[in-house]
Design a protein around this motif. Structure first.
Motif: not given
Length: 279
Positions: A118-130
């Motif tokens: 997101k915006n050039g950076e790796m961001v932790a998200v819930p697995i469902q979102e990924a």
């Protein structure tokens, strides 16, 4: 003591925590000395546990040898590993990779959450979102470029159920034959060689042959370090019998060369000429 900025800091360590830490460290050192065939992983983090170790059978996944291991589990956490003496492959032995396998479970650099850019950076998200993002991109690409515009490339560590599900998803659901795995690409050239040489599309022999063969040639294979469990079976065979020879054929000296009865070094990229001369 001083921190990285040179500022004096005080470590808060009460008597109880000090004794727990000292006891855990002592226990780990003592256990390692008493049980040299067992590697204890991250023992200090198990302080305050029930102390009941349950040994669970598992395969070692670090290479394709197929060694059996026993993982020591305390309160749901793997704390130790040893070779499975009842496994016919390694017969209770493990290499350094196998002995330290449980430590990979708790590495500080292990990913424990899904991440998306997101915006050039790796961001932790819930697995469902990924997973939703992957599904959306697959659907978008397929609708725009056709069903063969998507593909899946699997790991060489895929299990049979993993490959089955992948085939069902991409062939049955998405309608493409673009399903590949490391195992197929790795073995494609080997299978061609097996078919032309032996008339069968798989490696000849079995592990038990190692215990009965008289001559071993390791050609460009540093077996002592890459597959030490199998190499130990070769060494055991040579120690047990007087007519066993190990010949190492490589471009550099290795531990396999040192253990071999004869070491032959050749110039890099000339082994094909040697093979043709032999044939």
């Amino acid at each position: 003591m001083k921190n990285k900025g040179g500022i004096e800091v005080t470590m808060k360590l009460d008597r109880r925590r000090f004794i727990q830490s000292a006891a855990a460290t002592s226990a780990m050192a003592t256990a390692a000395a008493l049980f040299p065939g067992i590697s204890f992983g991250d023992w200090p983090k198990t302080t305050g546990n029930s102390g009941v170790v349950s040994w669970q059978k598992a395969p070692c996944r670090f290479c394709g040898t197929g060694c059996g291991v026993l993982a020591g589990v305390i309160d749901g956490r793997a704390v130790a590993v040893k070779g499975d003496p009842n496994c016919s492959v390694n017969k209770g032995l493990c290499c350094m990779k196998g002995y330290h396998s449980v430590q990979a479970l708790y590495g500080s650099d292990r990913l424990t959450m899904a991440k998306i850019r997101k915006n050039g950076e790796m961001v932790a998200v819930p697995i469902q979102e990924a997973l939703d993002l992957v599904a959306a991109k697959l659907k978008e690409t397929r609708e725009k470029h056709g069903k063969d515009s998507v593909a899946i490339y699997g790991s060489g560590q895929w299990t049979i159920p993993d490959g089955y599900v992948a085939s069902k998803l991409f062939k049955g659901c998405l309608g493409t034959n673009n399903v590949e795995a490391n195992a197929r690409l790795c073995m494609s050239s080997a299978v061609t060689g097996f078919m032309t040489s032996f008339g069968i599309d798989e490696p000849m022999g079995c592990y038990e042959d190692i215990d009965n063969a008289n001559v071993f040639i390791t050609w460009g294979n540093n077996m002592a370090e890459m597959h030490p469990v199998l190499f130990s079976r070769m060494l055991a065979n040579r120690k047990r019998r007087t007519n066993v020879k190990i010949i190492d054929f490589a471009t550099r000296m290795t531990r396999t060369s040192q253990a071999a009865d004869k070491s032959i070094l050749f110039k890099p990229q000339t082994d094909l000429a040697v093979a043709n001369a032999i044939c």
